[in-house]
Scaffold this motif. Structure first.
Motif, PDB file in Angstrom:
ATOM      1  N   ALA A   1      28.456 -28.142  44.297  1.00 13.71           N
ATOM      2  CA  ALA A   1      27.369 -28.315  43.338  1.00 13.71           C
ATOM      3  C   ALA A   1      26.270 -29.232  43.862  1.00 13.71           C
ATOM      4  O   ALA A   1      25.089 -29.035  43.558  1.00 13.71           O
ATOM      5  CB  ALA A   1      27.921 -28.862  42.022  1.00 13.71           C
ATOM      6  N   HIS A   2      26.648 -30.247  44.650  1.00 13.44           N
ATOM      7  CA  HIS A   2      25.644 -31.197  45.132  1.00 13.44           C
ATOM      8  C   HIS A   2      24.622 -30.536  46.043  1.00 13.44           C
ATOM      9  O   HIS A   2      23.517 -31.056  46.241  1.00 13.44           O
ATOM     10  CB  HIS A   2      26.336 -32.341  45.886  1.00 13.44           C
ATOM     11  N   ALA A   3      24.977 -29.379  46.613  1.00 13.98           N
ATOM     12  CA  ALA A   3      24.063 -28.694  47.540  1.00 13.98           C
ATOM     13  C   ALA A   3      23.026 -27.851  46.828  1.00 13.98           C
ATOM     14  O   ALA A   3      22.045 -27.403  47.444  1.00 13.98           O
ATOM     15  CB  ALA A   3      24.864 -27.816  48.508  1.00 13.98           C
ATOM     16  N   VAL A   4      23.218 -27.614  45.528  1.00 13.75           N
ATOM     17  CA  VAL A   4      22.302 -26.742  44.784  1.00 13.75           C
ATOM     18  C   VAL A   4      21.126 -27.572  44.280  1.00 13.75           C
ATOM     19  O   VAL A   4      21.072 -27.979  43.110  1.00 13.75           O
ATOM     20  CB  VAL A   4      23.028 -26.036  43.628  1.00 13.75           C
ATOM     21  N   THR A   5      20.182 -27.834  45.159  1.00 13.52           N
ATOM     22  CA  THR A   5      18.930 -28.489  44.797  1.00 13.52           C
ATOM     23  C   THR A   5      17.821 -27.456  44.934  1.00 13.52           C
ATOM     24  O   THR A   5      17.961 -26.461  45.657  1.00 13.52           O
ATOM     25  CB  THR A   5      18.640 -29.680  45.728  1.00 13.52           C
TER      26      THR A   5
ATOM     27  N   PRO B   1      35.402 -22.892  41.042  1.00 14.66           N
ATOM     28  CA  PRO B   1      35.527 -24.291  40.623  1.00 14.66           C
ATOM     29  C   PRO B   1      34.214 -25.043  40.561  1.00 14.66           C
ATOM     30  O   PRO B   1      33.974 -25.819  39.634  1.00 14.66           O
ATOM     31  CB  PRO B   1      36.466 -24.899  41.674  1.00 14.66           C
ATOM     32  N   GLU B   2      33.331 -24.832  41.540  1.00 19.39           N
ATOM     33  CA  GLU B   2      32.074 -25.581  41.566  1.00 19.39           C
ATOM     34  C   GLU B   2      31.174 -25.178  40.405  1.00 19.39           C
ATOM     35  O   GLU B   2      30.526 -26.016  39.775  1.00 19.39           O
ATOM     36  CB  GLU B   2      31.363 -25.373  42.904  1.00 19.39           C
ATOM     37  N   LEU B   3      31.126 -23.880  40.117  1.00 23.75           N
ATOM     38  CA  LEU B   3      30.318 -23.410  38.999  1.00 23.75           C
ATOM     39  C   LEU B   3      30.883 -23.930  37.686  1.00 23.75           C
ATOM     40  O   LEU B   3      30.134 -24.364  36.803  1.00 23.75           O
ATOM     41  CB  LEU B   3      30.273 -21.884  38.984  1.00 23.75           C
TER      42      LEU B   3
END
Length: 242
Positions: free
Chosen positions: A30-34, A105-107
């Motif tokens: 999730a941290h990579a979704v900028t 899991p990330e979503l």
């Protein structure tokens, strides 16, 4: 706007951005979704994302819809079989929900960080499906708690199971945890395992409340009044006064 050979259609650009965001989420978390990273991965400018999705939450909503649609498409649908009974239908939906959360899991975590005032459309739609399944239990006379409490108990249990399993190393996960938790919840909400002094009274009230919108021969005012009476009665059954 006229589309030139050098200008991809709006829908294609949107699809490329969603696919890029989904890939970043899957591969890097999730941290990579900028917006900057997604724009770079999709080969567009960051303002394009804001123009098409409004903000990052809008992009996440689109990714959730895309991933969920892809997941559902891989499932075998019952097209010619008889409808499942309400309990079996609930169990099937429960297992699908757990499988989706563990497969994405990330979503799941990203959607879970949304505040109560800004739920994702995917979460709202999922809760609506759960409410409809609980309504089937109620109209069949199987509930001994009101629909809202039953829905929230199942929802909370499902979220808890997924988060617990995601927080456990894969080799150490209990494959039977989901079914065991659902059995415990069903034991608390279904008439098959009463724990109140007068389960029949509660069951009748819950069932009538579920059927009130479809009762014939009532005016809107009468239907509203009956709903108010039943809600008050159920509240008293839930919290008896000395």
């Amino acid at each position: 706007m006229t589309v030139t050979p050098d200008t991809p259609p709006r829908d294609d650009v949107r699809s490329d951005i969603v696919a890029a965001a989904a890939r970043l989420l899957r591969e890097h978390g999730a941290h990579a979704v900028t917006t900057r990273a997604v724009a770079q991965a999709a080969g567009v400018q960051a303002p394009t994302i804001y123009r098409l999705f409004g903000d990052k939450n809008g992009l996440v909503d689109a990714v959730a819809e895309h991933v969920l649609a892809s997941y559902v498409a891989t499932k075998t649908h019952r097209t010619d079989a008889a409808p499942l009974d309400p309990v079996a239908e609930l169990r099937a939906g429960w297992r699908t929900h757990l499988e989706f959360g563990l497969a994405n899991p990330e979503l799941f975590r990203l959607l879970g960080t949304r505040g109560p005032g800004d739920p994702s459309p995917a979460s709202v739609a999922g809760l609506a499906v759960l409410r409809s399944r609980v309504r089937r239990l109620a109209t069949a006379g199987l509930l001994r708690v009101d629909e809202q409490r039953a829905t929230m108990m199942i929802h909370a249990a499902g979220t808890g199971v997924i988060l617990t399993l995601l927080g456990t190393p894969t080799p150490e996960r209990d494959p039977g945890l989901g079914d065991a938790v659902l059995d415990a919840v069903l034991g608390g909400i279904l008439t098959a395992a009463p724990v109140t002094p007068d389960p029949t009274l509660r069951t009748v009230a819950v069932t009538l409340a579920a059927l009130t919108p479809d009762l014939p021969g009532l005016t809107d005012a009468e239907r509203t009044l009956l709903t108010e009476w039943l809600d008050r009665s159920l509240a008293r059954l839930r919290h008896p006064q000395p």
